[in-house]
Design a protein around this motif. Sequence first.
Motif, PDB file in Angstrom:
ATOM      1  N   LEU A  91       0.839  -1.200   0.000  1.00  0.00           N
ATOM      2  CA  LEU A  91       0.000   0.000   0.000  1.00  0.00           C
ATOM      3  C   LEU A  91       0.877   1.255   0.000  1.00  0.00           C
ATOM      4  N   GLU A  95       1.318   4.283  -2.851  1.00  0.00           N
ATOM      5  CA  GLU A  95       1.250   5.705  -2.509  1.00  0.00           C
ATOM      6  C   GLU A  95       2.491   6.444  -3.000  1.00  0.00           C
ATOM      7  N   LEU A 100      -2.419   8.099  -3.551  1.00  0.00           N
ATOM      8  CA  LEU A 100      -3.759   7.649  -3.186  1.00  0.00           C
ATOM      9  C   LEU A 100      -4.438   8.735  -2.363  1.00  0.00           C
ATOM     10  N   SER A 101      -5.763   8.778  -2.428  1.00  0.00           N
ATOM     11  CA  SER A 101      -6.489   9.749  -1.617  1.00  0.00           C
ATOM     12  C   SER A 101      -6.431   9.337  -0.153  1.00  0.00           C
ATOM     13  N   ARG A 103      -8.850   9.074   1.912  1.00  0.00           N
ATOM     14  CA  ARG A 103      -9.928   8.123   2.212  1.00  0.00           C
ATOM     15  C   ARG A 103      -9.549   6.710   1.813  1.00  0.00           C
ATOM     16  N   VAL A 104      -8.960   6.558   0.637  1.00  0.00           N
ATOM     17  CA  VAL A 104      -8.574   5.227   0.160  1.00  0.00           C
ATOM     18  C   VAL A 104      -7.479   4.645   1.039  1.00  0.00           C
ATOM     19  N   ARG A 105      -6.477   5.469   1.376  1.00  0.00           N
ATOM     20  CA  ARG A 105      -5.381   4.995   2.221  1.00  0.00           C
ATOM     21  C   ARG A 105      -5.895   4.511   3.569  1.00  0.00           C
ATOM     22  N   SER A 107      -8.946   3.694   4.511  1.00  0.00           N
ATOM     23  CA  SER A 107      -9.836   2.527   4.388  1.00  0.00           C
ATOM     24  C   SER A 107      -9.034   1.251   4.205  1.00  0.00           C
ATOM     25  N   ALA A 108      -8.015   1.312   3.357  1.00  0.00           N
ATOM     26  CA  ALA A 108      -7.183   0.130   3.112  1.00  0.00           C
ATOM     27  C   ALA A 108      -6.434  -0.277   4.377  1.00  0.00           C
TER      28      ALA A 108
END
Length: 340
Positions: A91, A95, A100-101, A103-105, A107-108
């Motif tokens: 992940l 990045e 990555l946004s 929110r995406v970071r 959430s992951a």
Amino acid sequence: MSVLLVVVGLVALVLSLALPVVVKPLLRRLGVIDIPNDRSSHSTVVIRGMGLAVAVAILAALILSLVTGLVAVDRSLILVIVVLVAAASTLGWVEDFRGLSVRVRLSAQLVIGAIGTAALATSIDDSSYWWVPVGAVAFATYINATNFMDGINGISGMHGLVVGLFYSWAGVLSDQVWLTVAGLVVAAAFTGFLPWNLGRGFVFLGDVGSYLLGASIAAIAVTGLLAGVYLEYLLSPVLIYLADTFTTFLRRARRGERLSTAHRQHVYQRLTDAGLNHVQVSIFVSILSALTAAAGFVLATAPAPLAVSVSLFAAVVVALYLYSPRIFRAVARRRATAEA
């Protein structure tokens, strides 16, 4: 066991020292660089993403501990840590390479932490699945804490060294070989990164490296908590990082600042503004982290009178760190006045 333990630690150290020779040209070709801005603590374009080499070193050493039979009991715990570290590092690499946004970071990170904690709860007898949300939040929290704190040369490498060594010692005291091995591997791998980060032509860990550091520590801590290791052993080495992260967050929130924007308000950043260089700040943070860790290790089994004294000592160390920029600025002003 002792010989195999040394071998596994050396593998992590040597790979972390050697792999940048291959990884650095690759990162240069891919354009994985850090361009300084007014919030940066460096002034030149620097290659980042060297955490990729450290990740390979940690994963290879942990897998070797399984293959050689060094970890013969609780093997599933090391396997879960390997998966968590690999997932978080991947992940972080995405990045670094694509971006990555927020929110995406986040959430992951939460998903990876939740799945990993659920796997640990399945592997450890009498573990409750109520720990899954706690583990997920702890995992995401510490990844972001190490990401925020990875702003000057040496600080992350030294943090991995200090926390890894104390976790390894916690494994010895708790008679949990997996913890001894995992802590030593993290300490050795981040020690191997330090010459590259502090020497001439230095490089940065990048998000892949800061995510790796946070995930390694969080994965070991959550696993240790579920395995019955004293909370004091697991929490005390990371108190300084958590104190810096949360006080900075609260300070910015109180001012109504946008929390996702870059800034230079962490305690360690203000220490460099007060006149300390990167190495001095990194050593200072590491020493105080070692002091809180030592206090926590005593506190875990101390009788009540000693426990109170040790707790106060740890609180004083944290307070000293939080107020240290003011102290160093005052010292600098007095020195300037005396010289004038």
